[in-house]
Design an enzyme around this catalytic site. Structure first.
Site, PDB file in Angstrom:
ATOM      1  CG  HIS A 308      37.306   2.738  18.905  1.00 48.50           C
ATOM      2  ND1 HIS A 308      37.350   1.671  19.626  1.00 48.50           N
ATOM      3  CD2 HIS A 308      35.916   2.855  18.629  1.00 48.50           C
ATOM      4  CE1 HIS A 308      36.105   1.379  19.783  1.00 48.50           C
ATOM      5  NE2 HIS A 308      35.144   1.740  19.250  1.00 48.50           N
ATOM      6  CG  ASP A 366      30.197   6.825  14.737  1.00 50.60           C
ATOM      7  OD1 ASP A 366      29.220   6.289  14.232  1.00 50.60           O
ATOM      8  OD2 ASP A 366      30.628   6.960  15.919  1.00 50.60           O
TER       9      ASP A 366
HETATM   10  N1  CMC Z   1      41.094  14.304  17.849  1.00 48.76           N
HETATM   11  C1  CMC Z   1      42.249  14.758  18.483  1.00 48.76           C
HETATM   12  N2  CMC Z   1      42.656  14.167  19.466  1.00 48.76           N
HETATM   13  C2  CMC Z   1      42.314  13.053  19.967  1.00 48.76           C
HETATM   14  C3  CMC Z   1      41.179  12.408  19.517  1.00 48.76           C
HETATM   15  C4  CMC Z   1      40.262  13.175  18.284  1.00 48.76           C
HETATM   16  N3  CMC Z   1      39.246  12.505  17.784  1.00 48.76           N
HETATM   17  N4  CMC Z   1      40.688  11.302  20.000  1.00 48.76           N
HETATM   18  C5  CMC Z   1      41.828  11.114  20.831  1.00 48.76           C
HETATM   19  N5  CMC Z   1      42.573  11.932  20.865  1.00 48.76           N
HETATM   20  C6  CMC Z   1      43.758  12.387  21.750  1.00 48.76           C
HETATM   21  C7  CMC Z   1      43.646  12.980  23.187  1.00 48.76           C
HETATM   22  O1  CMC Z   1      43.530  14.213  23.330  1.00 48.76           O
HETATM   23  C8  CMC Z   1      44.817  12.052  23.849  1.00 48.76           C
HETATM   24  O2  CMC Z   1      45.942  12.949  23.491  1.00 48.76           O
HETATM   25  P1  CMC Z   1      46.898  12.911  24.962  1.00 48.76           P
HETATM   26  O3  CMC Z   1      47.365  11.721  25.167  1.00 48.76           O
HETATM   27  O4  CMC Z   1      47.773  13.886  24.467  1.00 48.76           O
HETATM   28  O5  CMC Z   1      46.378  13.310  26.129  1.00 48.76           O
HETATM   29  C9  CMC Z   1      45.192  10.909  23.078  1.00 48.76           C
HETATM   30  O6  CMC Z   1      44.540  11.190  21.661  1.00 48.76           O
HETATM   31  C10 CMC Z   1      44.314   9.809  23.805  1.00 48.76           C
HETATM   32  O7  CMC Z   1      42.948  10.036  23.741  1.00 48.76           O
HETATM   33  P2  CMC Z   1      41.818   9.338  24.749  1.00 48.76           P
HETATM   34  O8  CMC Z   1      40.678  10.571  24.868  1.00 48.76           O
HETATM   35  O9  CMC Z   1      42.558   9.192  26.187  1.00 48.76           O
HETATM   36  O10 CMC Z   1      41.161   8.235  24.351  1.00 48.76           O
HETATM   37  P3  CMC Z   1      39.885   7.466  24.752  1.00 48.76           P
HETATM   38  O11 CMC Z   1      40.212   5.976  24.480  1.00 48.76           O
HETATM   39  O12 CMC Z   1      39.523   7.772  26.079  1.00 48.76           O
HETATM   40  O13 CMC Z   1      38.828   7.992  23.456  1.00 48.76           O
HETATM   41  C11 CMC Z   1      37.370   8.471  21.911  1.00 48.76           C
HETATM   42  C12 CMC Z   1      38.304   7.325  22.518  1.00 48.76           C
HETATM   43  C13 CMC Z   1      36.721   7.551  20.754  1.00 48.76           C
HETATM   44  C14 CMC Z   1      36.282   8.947  23.130  1.00 48.76           C
HETATM   45  C15 CMC Z   1      38.158   9.418  21.457  1.00 48.76           C
HETATM   46  O14 CMC Z   1      38.965   9.137  20.619  1.00 48.76           O
HETATM   47  C16 CMC Z   1      37.259  10.485  20.828  1.00 48.76           C
HETATM   48  O15 CMC Z   1      36.732  11.456  21.470  1.00 48.76           O
HETATM   49  N6  CMC Z   1      37.171  10.707  19.431  1.00 48.76           N
HETATM   50  C17 CMC Z   1      36.137  11.357  18.631  1.00 48.76           C
HETATM   51  C18 CMC Z   1      34.941  10.906  19.066  1.00 48.76           C
HETATM   52  C19 CMC Z   1      34.217   9.622  18.204  1.00 48.76           C
HETATM   53  O16 CMC Z   1      34.726   9.767  17.037  1.00 48.76           O
HETATM   54  N7  CMC Z   1      33.768   8.819  18.966  1.00 48.76           N
HETATM   55  C20 CMC Z   1      33.377   7.625  18.001  1.00 48.76           C
HETATM   56  C21 CMC Z   1      33.982   6.260  18.604  1.00 48.76           C
HETATM   57  S1  CMC Z   1      33.449   4.976  17.377  1.00 48.76           S
HETATM   58  C22 CMC Z   1      31.764   4.640  17.587  1.00 48.76           C
HETATM   59  C23 CMC Z   1      31.668   3.996  19.184  1.00 48.76           C
HETATM   60  O17 CMC Z   1      31.802   2.884  19.112  1.00 48.76           O
HETATM   61  O18 CMC Z   1      30.802   4.708  19.845  1.00 48.76           O
END
Ligand code: CMC
Length: 431
Positions: A308, A366
């Site tokens: 998240h 989720d």
């Molecule tokens: N699986 C594997 N690696 C992950 C994941 C994941 N689900 N989420 C983040 N990472 C890694 C990512 O690759 C990155 O690694 P590095 O630092 O080596 O580049 C690191 O963790 C940070 O990720 P980020 O993309 O910079 O983090 P963010 O804050 O931009 O993304 C997120 C948050 C929710 C979009 C992401 O965690 C994700 O895509 N999760 C899966 C989708 C999901 O479950 N979304 C629902 C969120 S809760 C409902 C809502 O409020 O919408």
């Protein structure tokens, strides 16, 4: 937000600027950069808005470190335990706990607006049967502005409130109709004797040929799902609603924009994507393969339902949702199906794996909501519409707050331009 005499100093080139600082009632202080361009001739650069407060707000507070979520100061755990969705809607919209009389009046008001204009049925029928219900919802919610002209004048506070009530009241009916249409069953009209959650379940699962009795455990779980998703401060879809609203667009168009944004798999679409991923994994022995892919930098695959932007400890909604999942699965007698086994094992592995621990990737709301909705009998395509239904109150409350803010102006971010500078156009035959 309280004004404080503090300032932050910014020095660059030969310039030194003093930027005002404000302290919120909770959360980090903010540096006011609204005059930065006028005084310093520079922009800030923050793709994804990871360090930007886009507005001031008194609705929802999240402490990502502590795993705390408050609606108008009331914790999500307490609300999920002791309140219900309609009361939560009142709290969000009006800022305070209602008296019994206020709650009844509000609930009656919502109930009176649950039906949609009958002609809207034609709109649903215009979609292909296999249309995703989110596609239908984007279209139909936007079209509400073509049916309810008496609540689109955003300069009139009474019309704004009327539109808000209409949105909250009609969105379950619209979501249920989108579902019914996709399975080829007749639309079920709302039954205003029922509470909000029970009514939605009935509109989804009742058929004219049989009597449908709503199970109170399912209704409670449904109500909790609504409550836990009701608002979440300035996330992508809420910011979309605010941005759309900042141009003066009507409320129905703004909510349609929010629904479109929510649909993406990184946001509300994650619940559908998560369950589909669990099914794709299929059996426990295949989990290591998927965990390895999630860790592989060259593989775009992510474990859906994990991580998240704000919660870096645990998602407080996931904690409550997990309890509900246990109750619903027991009731439905599906404590041990293969998808659930995969979910449980994946949760365990991800919580122990150093990659996920280090990056603070915990199961989010989720991860569990998909499991509950599946157990209730919803197809995966309905998961995101249910999120949209629940979040409608948050969107409309944030939209109202924005319009009531005297300093509100059209949202218009700037950019770090990396394209070509001016160059001459070359006629086609000379290229
Ligand atoms: N699986 C594997 N690696 C992950 C994941 C994941 N689900 N989420 C983040 N990472 C890694 C990512 O690759 C990155 O690694 P590095 O630092 O080596 O580049 C690191 O963790 C940070 O990720 P980020 O993309 O910079 O983090 P963010 O804050 O931009 O993304 C997120 C948050 C929710 C979009 C992401 O965690 C994700 O895509 N999760 C899966 C989708 C999901 O479950 N979304 C629902 C969120 S809760 C409902 C809502 O409020 O919408």
């Amino acid at each position: 937000m309280t004004d404080a005499p503090r300032t932050a100093k910014l020095t660059f080139d030969d310039k030194e600027l003093e930027l005002p600082m404000y302290s919120p009632t909770a959360g980090p202080d903010v540096i006011d950069i609204t005059k930065l361009y006028a005084q310093g001739g520079v922009f800030t650069y923050d793709p994804g808005f990871t360090s930007t407060a886009s507005c001031d707000s008194a609705i929802t507070y999240i402490d990502g470190g502590k795993g705390e979520l408050l609606y108008r100061g009331y914790s999500i755990d307490e609300l999920a335990e002791s309140s219900n969705y309609i009361e939560v809607c009142y709290i969000l919209l009006f800022g305070e706990l209602p008296t019994k009389a206020q709650l009844k009046k509000f609930s009656d008001r919502i109930t009176k607006h649950t039906m949609v204009h009958d002609q809207m049925q034609q709109m649903f029928r215009g979609f292909r049967r296999d249309a995703h219900p989110m596609a239908i919802m984007c279209g139909v919610v936007g079209a509400l502005s073509a049916f309810y002209h008496d609540s689109t004048d955003i300069s009139d506070p009474e019309q704004r409130e009327h539109a808000s009530v209409r949105m909250i009241a009609k969105i379950p009916t619209i979501a249920a109709m989108a579902y019914k249409y996709s399975v080829g069953q007749p639309f079920v009209y709302p039954d205003n004797k029922l509470d909000y959650a029970s009514n939605f379940l009935r509109m989804c699962f009742a058929v004219p040929a049989e009597e449908y009795v709503v199970d109170p455990i399912l209704a409670k779980a449904m109500d909790r799902i609504f409550t836990l998703h009701a608002d979440h401060e300035q996330n992508a879809s809420t910011s979309t609603v605010r941005l759309a609203g900042s141009s003066g667009a009507n409320p129905f168009a703004c909510i349609a924009a929010g629904i479109a944004c929510l649909w993406g798999p990184a946001h509300g679409g994650a619940n559908q994507a998560c369950l589909e991923m669990l099914r794709e994994i299929g059996t426990v022995d295949r989990i290591p393969e998927f965990v390895a892919r999630a860790k592989d930098k060259n593989d775009p695959f992510r474990l859906m339902g994990f991580g998240h932007r704000v919660y870096k400890n645990f998602d407080p909604r996931a904690k409550v949702m997990k309890e509900s999942a246990d109750e619903v699965l027991e009731l439905m007698g599906i404590e041990n199906n293969e998808t659930l086994k995969v979910a449980k094992e994946l949760e365990k592995i991800a919580l122990e794996d150093p990659y996920f621990k280090e990056k603070k990737l915990y199961p989010n709301v989720d991860f569990y909501s998909g499991i509950i909705l599946d157990a209730m009998g919803f197809p995966t395509s309905m998961f995101t519409p249910i999120f949209a239904l629940s979040r409608t109150v948050g969107w409309i409350t944030q939209w109202q707050e924005m319009l009531n803010d005297p300093s509100q102006k059209i949202g218009r971010p700037r950019q770090l331009y990396k394209g070509a500078t001016q160059r001459p156009y070359v006629e086609l035959d000379k290229r």
